[in-house]
Design an enzyme around this catalytic site. Structure first.
Site, PDB file in Angstrom:
ATOM      1  N   HIS A  24       0.790  -1.161  -0.087  1.00 10.13           N
ATOM      2  CA  HIS A  24       0.029  -0.135  -0.048  1.00 10.13           C
ATOM      3  C   HIS A  24       1.145   1.198  -0.143  1.00 10.13           C
ATOM      4  CE1 HIS A  24      -3.432  -2.648   1.665  1.00 10.13           C
ATOM      5  NE2 HIS A  24      -3.690  -2.526   0.555  1.00 10.13           N
ATOM      6  N   HIS A  30      -2.096  -5.539  -6.754  1.00  9.41           N
ATOM      7  CA  HIS A  30      -1.956  -6.624  -6.129  1.00  9.41           C
ATOM      8  C   HIS A  30      -3.817  -7.420  -6.308  1.00  9.41           C
ATOM      9  CE1 HIS A  30      -2.629  -3.416  -3.054  1.00  9.41           C
ATOM     10  NE2 HIS A  30      -3.621  -4.209  -2.504  1.00  9.41           N
ATOM     11  N   CYS A  65     -14.250  -6.152   2.266  1.00  9.23           N
ATOM     12  CA  CYS A  65     -13.149  -6.010   1.173  1.00  9.23           C
ATOM     13  C   CYS A  65     -11.892  -6.123   1.784  1.00  9.23           C
ATOM     14  CB  CYS A  65     -13.063  -4.465   0.418  1.00  9.23           C
ATOM     15  SG  CYS A  65     -13.265  -3.186   1.925  1.00  9.23           S
ATOM     16  N   HIS A  67      -8.010  -9.065   0.620  1.00  9.43           N
ATOM     17  CA  HIS A  67      -7.076  -9.666  -0.142  1.00  9.43           C
ATOM     18  C   HIS A  67      -7.050 -10.918   0.029  1.00  9.43           C
ATOM     19  CE1 HIS A  67      -5.611  -5.738   0.987  1.00  9.43           C
ATOM     20  NE2 HIS A  67      -5.564  -5.517  -0.102  1.00  9.43           N
ATOM     21  N   GLU A  85     -15.338 -11.009   9.523  1.00  4.03           N
ATOM     22  CA  GLU A  85     -15.412  -9.860  10.071  1.00  4.03           C
ATOM     23  C   GLU A  85     -16.773  -9.622  10.355  1.00  4.03           C
ATOM     24  OE1 GLU A  85     -14.318  -6.639   7.118  1.00  4.03           O
ATOM     25  OE2 GLU A  85     -12.761  -7.786   6.232  1.00  4.03           O
ATOM     26  N   TYR A 100      -8.127  -0.618 -10.506  1.00  2.51           N
ATOM     27  CA  TYR A 100      -8.127   0.582  -9.841  1.00  2.51           C
ATOM     28  C   TYR A 100      -7.049   1.330  -8.965  1.00  2.51           C
ATOM     29  CZ  TYR A 100      -9.736  -0.565  -5.116  1.00  2.51           C
ATOM     30  OH  TYR A 100      -9.649  -0.953  -3.771  1.00  2.51           O
ATOM     31  N   GLU A 110      -4.475   2.010  -2.542  1.00  3.70           N
ATOM     32  CA  GLU A 110      -5.144   1.049  -2.828  1.00  3.70           C
ATOM     33  C   GLU A 110      -4.865   0.921  -4.478  1.00  3.70           C
ATOM     34  OE1 GLU A 110      -5.944  -1.556  -1.059  1.00  3.70           O
ATOM     35  OE2 GLU A 110      -6.555  -0.763   0.537  1.00  3.70           O
ATOM     36  N   GLU A 112      -5.534  -2.097  -6.960  1.00  4.75           N
ATOM     37  CA  GLU A 112      -6.048  -3.435  -6.955  1.00  4.75           C
ATOM     38  C   GLU A 112      -6.581  -4.022  -8.058  1.00  4.75           C
ATOM     39  OE1 GLU A 112      -6.749  -3.504  -2.166  1.00  4.75           O
ATOM     40  OE2 GLU A 112      -8.371  -3.115  -3.216  1.00  4.75           O
ATOM     41  N   TRP A 157     -11.889   3.664  -1.880  1.00  2.42           N
ATOM     42  CA  TRP A 157     -12.207   2.590  -2.905  1.00  2.42           C
ATOM     43  C   TRP A 157     -13.723   2.470  -3.115  1.00  2.42           C
ATOM     44  CZ3 TRP A 157      -9.882   1.965   1.783  1.00  2.42           C
ATOM     45  CH2 TRP A 157     -10.451   1.052   3.019  1.00  2.42           C
TER      46      TRP A 157
END
Length: 169
Positions: A24, A30, A65, A67, A85, A100, A110, A112, A157
């Protein structure tokens, strides 16, 4: 435990791994995923990020959101984070993916290749307070109004992903 992200090229070919915060800082591309959840009224679930998050704390964003880990599919990762979460399980379907790049403040980016999943959920949550401060459902009309009036209350994002979602649907 050090959390690694999977670095990729625009065709989603793996280039290597990097510690998440370093990725980041460097703004390198990524893998990521985003989940949009809706209730039976068609309202979208928003998550308020926990105060302890190292970037964008207490900002509102989509349901989940994160990874994928190395060797984990996008769908496996999305299901894992729903459980970690929000404390839930629900069926998800992938709708689209896109790339983006967003400045999230504090010298962090970000960048990604984001796979966007959609699902429905109409039951109770078991929130992980280390990840999530609060959740709420909102109509898309009210969400548009809030975004226009108070854009700084939302993650960078989420604004990008929501616009891309609306473009597809």
């Amino acid at each position: 435990m050090e959390e690694l992200v999977v670095l990729v090229n625009p065709q989603d070919n793996v280039l290597g791994l990097m510690e998440k915060q370093q990725a980041h800082i460097n703004g390198v591309l990524h893998r990521a995923f985003s989940v949009f959840l809706f209730n039976e009224k068609g309202e979208m679930l928003l998550q308020q990020r926990a105060d302890e998050k190292y970037h964008s704390p207490l900002k509102w964003t989509n349901a989940v959101c994160s990874h994928p880990r190395n060797g984990e599919t996008y769908l496996e990762a999305a299901n894992r984070r729903l459980k970690e979460e929000l404390g839930i399980e629900t069926e998800l379907s992938e709708k689209f993916h896109f790339i983006y790049k967003a400045d999230v403040g504090g010298g962090l980016w970000e960048h990604e290749l984001d796979h966007v999943f959609v699902g429905n959920f109409n039951a109770e949550f078991n929130l992980n307070k280390n990840e999530v401060a609060a959740v709420r459902y909102i109509s898309l009309e009210d969400l548009d109004r809030e975004l226009a009036e108070n854009p700084d209350n939302f993650t960078e994002w989420f604004k990008i992903i929501l616009a891309e979602y609306k473009h597809h649907f």
